[in-house]
Design an enzyme around this catalytic site. Structure first.
Site, PDB file in Angstrom:
ATOM      1  N   LYS A   1      32.840  23.499  47.883  1.00 49.35           N
ATOM      2  CA  LYS A   1      32.073  22.623  48.766  1.00 49.35           C
ATOM      3  C   LYS A   1      31.090  23.432  49.616  1.00 49.35           C
ATOM      4  O   LYS A   1      31.415  24.518  50.087  1.00 49.35           O
ATOM      5  CB  LYS A   1      33.048  21.861  49.673  1.00 49.35           C
ATOM      6  CG  LYS A   1      32.422  20.845  50.584  1.00 49.35           C
ATOM      7  CD  LYS A   1      33.528  20.173  51.407  1.00 49.35           C
ATOM      8  CE  LYS A   1      32.960  19.230  52.438  1.00 49.35           C
ATOM      9  NZ  LYS A   1      34.032  18.607  53.254  1.00 49.35           N
TER      10      LYS A   1
ATOM     11  N   LYS B   1      43.609  26.846  57.120  1.00 47.97           N
ATOM     12  CA  LYS B   1      42.828  27.549  58.135  1.00 47.97           C
ATOM     13  C   LYS B   1      43.651  28.634  58.813  1.00 47.97           C
ATOM     14  O   LYS B   1      43.141  29.714  59.131  1.00 47.97           O
ATOM     15  CB  LYS B   1      42.292  26.556  59.162  1.00 47.97           C
ATOM     16  CG  LYS B   1      41.242  25.610  58.589  1.00 47.97           C
ATOM     17  CD  LYS B   1      40.742  24.632  59.644  1.00 47.97           C
ATOM     18  CE  LYS B   1      39.690  23.706  59.057  1.00 47.97           C
ATOM     19  NZ  LYS B   1      39.200  22.726  60.055  1.00 47.97           N
TER      20      LYS B   1
ATOM     21  N   LYS C   1      29.583  25.378  56.297  1.00 56.05           N
ATOM     22  CA  LYS C   1      28.962  26.221  57.307  1.00 56.05           C
ATOM     23  C   LYS C   1      29.811  27.452  57.586  1.00 56.05           C
ATOM     24  O   LYS C   1      29.334  28.424  58.162  1.00 56.05           O
ATOM     25  CB  LYS C   1      28.724  25.430  58.590  1.00 56.05           C
ATOM     26  CG  LYS C   1      29.983  24.920  59.251  1.00 56.05           C
ATOM     27  CD  LYS C   1      30.467  25.853  60.328  1.00 56.05           C
ATOM     28  CE  LYS C   1      31.729  25.329  60.967  1.00 56.05           C
ATOM     29  NZ  LYS C   1      32.250  26.249  61.992  1.00 56.05           N
TER      30      LYS C   1
END
Length: 442
Positions: free
Chosen positions: A304, A203, A307
């Site tokens: 995957k 991230k 969102k």
């Protein structure tokens, strides 16, 4: 209005828990402890009567309590992967006391058949499901949207089948022990342990290390606090949370070793009126599978469903209207090969769409589905898939609208849940503070 719950499968402990009184989420924690119930005899009985009654009386029945805690983040939109991989399984555990498919860190399946073998044991489940808003702010959130996203997420829990009469639903920040224990554990956790966390590296790389907040770096410690507060033996988590669960186990060992040994610790516990066993239970991971398969992106069968993907067409949101669902399925990526088949590594999109089709029709077997669709072309199968998704989500969407419209009811559910969670979490927090030498209120 977009709602979301980023999967945070920290479900807490499941069967086979120990007999020590309670603790944690969970993606949610289950802790089992045992008590014994017995019946009292009449006050005035002859010796013969008492002996006869004692001989005929059944053995005391043991009660084993299992606690599960799990949650998702109120950010973005709750999509089909979140629902099938987390909330749907919470509902199943709430109603049956079991997860359909879970294994330990070594890949072995958990066996809860001991429940059927011992007729002298009564099993009682305590379910706690939270909206993890503290985890959500590890990345910037719009203050004007966070409250609504939080309430909408809680409403979706209820709409999807979480029953406030059977399970407690609460907002993470409404139980102060979560953030307070996280700070205590931050101070007891070496920095190099967190530097090894893969999710932070990924991230931070995407966002740029100079722009990410410290909260993203220490997020796994907050997750550990969520788990440890509720004293779970086993913690159901998704595969992507395996490393964070291992960190929680390391933190338990370090904390108990440094603060929960020797006569000084026993004296502190005695002074505070607490038992002198170690504060935290070391949790065991239960790797919970999302209905037997992960739900992948509609635009890339190898990634995957997420969102955070900027392309809304990559996912089916739980609150998407029927027309939007049909359009997304119509445009989703497929291949040029004939027929539809499962488990061909060269056809990930085919496998993904079949997995979704099976997941929204839980009463059907793979064999039955394959027999129906194996000779279909994509132009025939896609409309079939779209209608199956619409039919599955329709009652959830209807129930969501009802719950969200009654805010007084929703807020009462959240308050009742927070009160119940706080009672348990506060006991664990007090134990941790006493172990570390804090002065605690009498």
């Amino acid at each position: 209005m977009k709602v979301v719950l980023q999967k945070y499968m920290m479900i807490l402990a499941i069967a086979g828990l120990s007999s020590r009184p309670c603790r944690s989420f969970a993606p949610t924690l289950i802790r089992s402890y045992t008590t014994t119930t017995s019946t009292s005899s009449r006050l005035f009985s002859t010796t013969a009567e008492v002996d006869e009654k004692q001989a005929a009386a059944p053995s005391p029945k043991k009660v084993r309590t299992r606690r599960i805690l799990s949650g998702v983040q109120p950010t973005g939109s709750l999509h089909l992967g979140n629902y099938l991989g987390a909330i749907k399984q919470w509902v199943e555990f709430q109603n049956t006391g079991k997860f359909a498919d879970a294994e330990d860190l070594d890949g072995k399946s958990f066996d809860d058949n001991d429940e059927k073998k011992d007729e002298n044991v009564e099993y009682v489940n305590e379910n706690f499901f939270c909206v993890v808003d503290l985890h959500a702010i590890t990345v910037p959130q719009d203050p004007s949207e966070l409250e609504e996203s939080t309430l909408a997420s809680a409403a979706l829990y209820i709409a999807a089948g979480i029953d406030p009469e059977k399970s407690k639903i609460f907002v993470q920040s409404h139980v102060p022990a979560h953030s307070e224990l996280a700070w205590l554990l931050n101070c007891a956790t070496p920095m190099n342990w967190l530097e090894r966390m893969i999710q932070f590296k990924d991230k931070a790389k995407k966002a740029g290390t100079e722009s990410v907040g410290v909260g993203l770096f220490t997020y796994p410690v907050l997750m550990a606090a969520d788990i440890l507060l509720y004293q779970a033996d086993r913690v159901p988590v998704g595969e992507d949370q395996r490393q964070h669960l291992e960190l929680a186990r390391d933190i338990v060992r370090r904390f108990n070793s440094e603060y929960c040994k020797g006569n000084p610790y026993k004296k502190r516990c005695k002074k505070a009126g607490l038992p002198s066993y170690p504060v935290f239970t070391e949790p065991e991971a239960m790797i919970v599978k999302a209905g037997g398969a992960r739900v992948m992106s509609l635009t890339d069968g190898t990634s995957k469903m997420s969102k955070s993907d900027p392309a809304d067409g990559s996912r089916i949101n739980v609150l998407d209207p029927p027309k939007v669902i049909r359009d997304k399925i119509k445009r989703c990526k497929t291949d040029a090969l004939p027929g539809v088949e499962w488990d061909n590594p060269e056809r990930p999109e085919s496998t993904n769409l079949l997995n979704i089709y099976a997941a929204v029709q839980p009463g059907r077997s793979r064999e039955d589905i394959l027999e129906e669709v194996k000779d279909m072309k994509w132009g025939e199968f896609k409309p079939l898939l779209a209608e199956a998704i619409v039919a599955h989500l329709e009652p959830i969407q209807k129930r969501y609208a009802e719950v969200r419209a009654d805010e007084e009811y929703l807020r009462k559910v959240l308050k009742d849940g927070a009160d119940a969670a706080d009672e348990i979490a506060s006991r664990t927090l007090k134990g941790a503070k006493v172990a570390m030498g804090f002065s605690v209120p009498k």
